[in-house]
Each structure stands twice: as C-alpha cells, then as structure tokens.
Design an enzyme around this catalytic site. Structure first.
Site, mmCIF file in Angstrom:
data_model
loop_
_atom_site.group_PDB
_atom_site.id
_atom_site.type_symbol
_atom_site.label_atom_id
_atom_site.label_comp_id
_atom_site.label_asym_id
_atom_site.label_seq_id
_atom_site.Cartn_x
_atom_site.Cartn_y
_atom_site.Cartn_z
ATOM 1 N N HIS A 78 5.760 6.424 -3.087
ATOM 2 C CA HIS A 78 5.931 6.621 -1.420
ATOM 3 C C HIS A 78 7.487 7.301 -1.649
ATOM 4 O O HIS A 78 7.824 7.988 -1.315
ATOM 5 C CB HIS A 78 6.005 5.239 -0.567
ATOM 6 C CG HIS A 78 4.309 4.712 -0.156
ATOM 7 N ND1 HIS A 78 3.948 5.755 0.663
ATOM 8 C CD2 HIS A 78 4.189 3.887 -0.171
ATOM 9 C CE1 HIS A 78 2.624 5.638 0.667
ATOM 10 N NE2 HIS A 78 3.024 4.125 0.775
ATOM 11 N N HIS A 114 2.487 2.133 -6.506
ATOM 12 C CA HIS A 114 2.146 2.436 -5.037
ATOM 13 C C HIS A 114 3.681 2.531 -4.094
ATOM 14 O O HIS A 114 3.227 3.592 -3.536
ATOM 15 C CB HIS A 114 1.146 1.518 -4.408
ATOM 16 C CG HIS A 114 0.820 1.841 -2.820
ATOM 17 N ND1 HIS A 114 -0.714 2.185 -1.985
ATOM 18 C CD2 HIS A 114 1.620 1.424 -1.936
ATOM 19 C CE1 HIS A 114 0.098 2.216 -1.432
ATOM 20 N NE2 HIS A 114 0.714 2.278 -0.932
ATOM 21 N N GLU A 115 3.891 1.660 -4.550
ATOM 22 C CA GLU A 115 5.118 1.811 -3.519
ATOM 23 C C GLU A 115 6.636 2.670 -4.075
ATOM 24 O O GLU A 115 7.243 3.871 -3.633
ATOM 25 C CB GLU A 115 6.282 0.273 -3.141
ATOM 26 C CG GLU A 115 5.383 -0.594 -2.801
ATOM 27 C CD GLU A 115 5.539 -0.489 -1.357
ATOM 28 O OE1 GLU A 115 6.595 0.231 -0.704
ATOM 29 O OE2 GLU A 115 4.324 -0.538 -0.744
#
Length: 216
Positions: free
Chosen positions: A28, A24-25
């Site tokens: 980004h 998820h990170e």
C-alpha cells in the site's frame, strides 16, 4: 497439517502470517509513494521489518487464537500504513489502485510460497523438504485468505476503497459512512460463520489454482 503438534503448527504458520501481513501493508505504502504520497515513506513504514508493522491484536493475538482453537480459518492485520489521498492527482482513482496493491501483493506471495513447495518436493532430505512444504502450504493459505477478505466491500477493507473509486462521488461518500461499523460487521460475520460461507467457494477455487502451481 493434522499430523503436526500444536507447537509445530505455530512454527510453520509464524513466518507466513507475519510476512503476509507486513508485505500487504508495505505494498500500500509503496504504491502510494508512486502516486505522489510520501506519508508512509516519511514515517519509516516502507520497510519489511515486521516490528514496524505489528499490531499486537491483529498480528499476534487473533491469528494465534484462531490457530490454537483449530478453526481452520486464520487471518489478521497489521498497523495500517498511513495514506493521505490529498497528495494524489486523482484521489478516488489513485486510492483504489493503492488499495488493490495489498491483495495483489498477497497473490504474488502465494505464488512465491507455491514455488517453495515445489522446491521442497524435489529435495530428498525430509528434514529440509517437509518444513519447506508445510510452510509453503501455510503461506499459500494465509495469503489467499488475506487477499479474499480484503477484497470484500466492507469499509475500511481494501475492497471498499476499490468500490469507492468506481461509485459516483455522492454515493461513495454515503457508502463510506459505514466505515465506523466495519470492524463490528466483520466480527459478526466471522462469529456467525457467514464469513467462512462467503469465502468458501472462492477459497476453494483459489487453492485449487495455487496448489496446482505448487504441484500438489
């Protein structure tokens, strides 16, 4: 997974939780780099090495407590990947796309875990198939929860960044003043079980779709 012992549940959930939060990170940071911000890349955060992303509370303690207490609702977070919107050509629009990348990564991972469940289902040896199926189900669940929670319009969750990209500039600035209270709001919603109520139906629909992909 009621038939699993507590230790088995921890083993089953460990990798799905760590990868869901880590990827998820990274998503980004990867999309931010595509839009011109190299901050995460320069700081060595565009790596799937979970050690670079682990937040002791959000990645280890909170998911562990939720699992041990049997709430049936597990989520967490990693150390946020730094993004400097000043490096974007269109800061609010580009930040909204960067924010959307996290939940989209979780949905893609949910598909991958669903395919793992399908693979487990066609393997006759139970000592191989059952771990794949149980881990795949955990992977679907944690990724759907993370995607749905992060799409909530509560600053600083990803949903608030997406909404900021849509709102008029002045209103977006006023809205983002809520960010200092965001974590408290989220904890209150969790403690009062309002968060579970909000996510119950979307989670039911999403699980139905992804479990069908898994052949369940």
């Amino acid at each position: 997974m009621n038939e699993l012992t507590m230790m088995q549940r921890v083993v089953v959930w460990f990798l799905p939780v760590v990868f869901a939060i880590t990827v998820h990170e990274v998503a980004h940071g990867w999309v931010a780099k595509k839009y011109g911000d190299n901050t995460a890349f320069m700081l060595g955060r565009l790596t799937l090495n979970p050690i670079r992303h682990i937040d002791m509370v959000g990645t280890i303690i909170l998911p562990g407590l939720l699992l041990l207490t049997g709430t049936g609702f597990i989520f967490g977070w990693a150390k946020p990947v730094p993004v400097d919107a000043r490096n974007f050509k269109h800061p609010r629009h580009d930040m909204a796309i960067v924010a959307l990348a996290g939940p989209m990564a979780n949905l893609l991972m949910a598909i991958a875990w669903a395919l793992l469940v399908r693979l487990g289902a066609i393997i006759s040896a139970e000592y191989i198939s059952l771990p794949l199926i149980y881990t795949g189900i955990a992977g679907i669940s944690i990724n759907l929860v993370l995607a749905l929670i992060n799409l909530l319009p509560i600053p600083p969750l990803d949903g608030s960044r997406i909404l900021t990209g849509i709102l008029p500039a002045k209103l977006a600035w006023q809205y983002n003043q809520l960010e200092r209270f965001g974590f408290i709001i989220l904890l209150v919603l969790l403690y009062t079980q309002v968060l579970g109520a909000i996510l119950a139906y979307p989670m039911y629909v999403a699980q139905k779709v992804f479990f069908s992909i898994a052949g369940l």
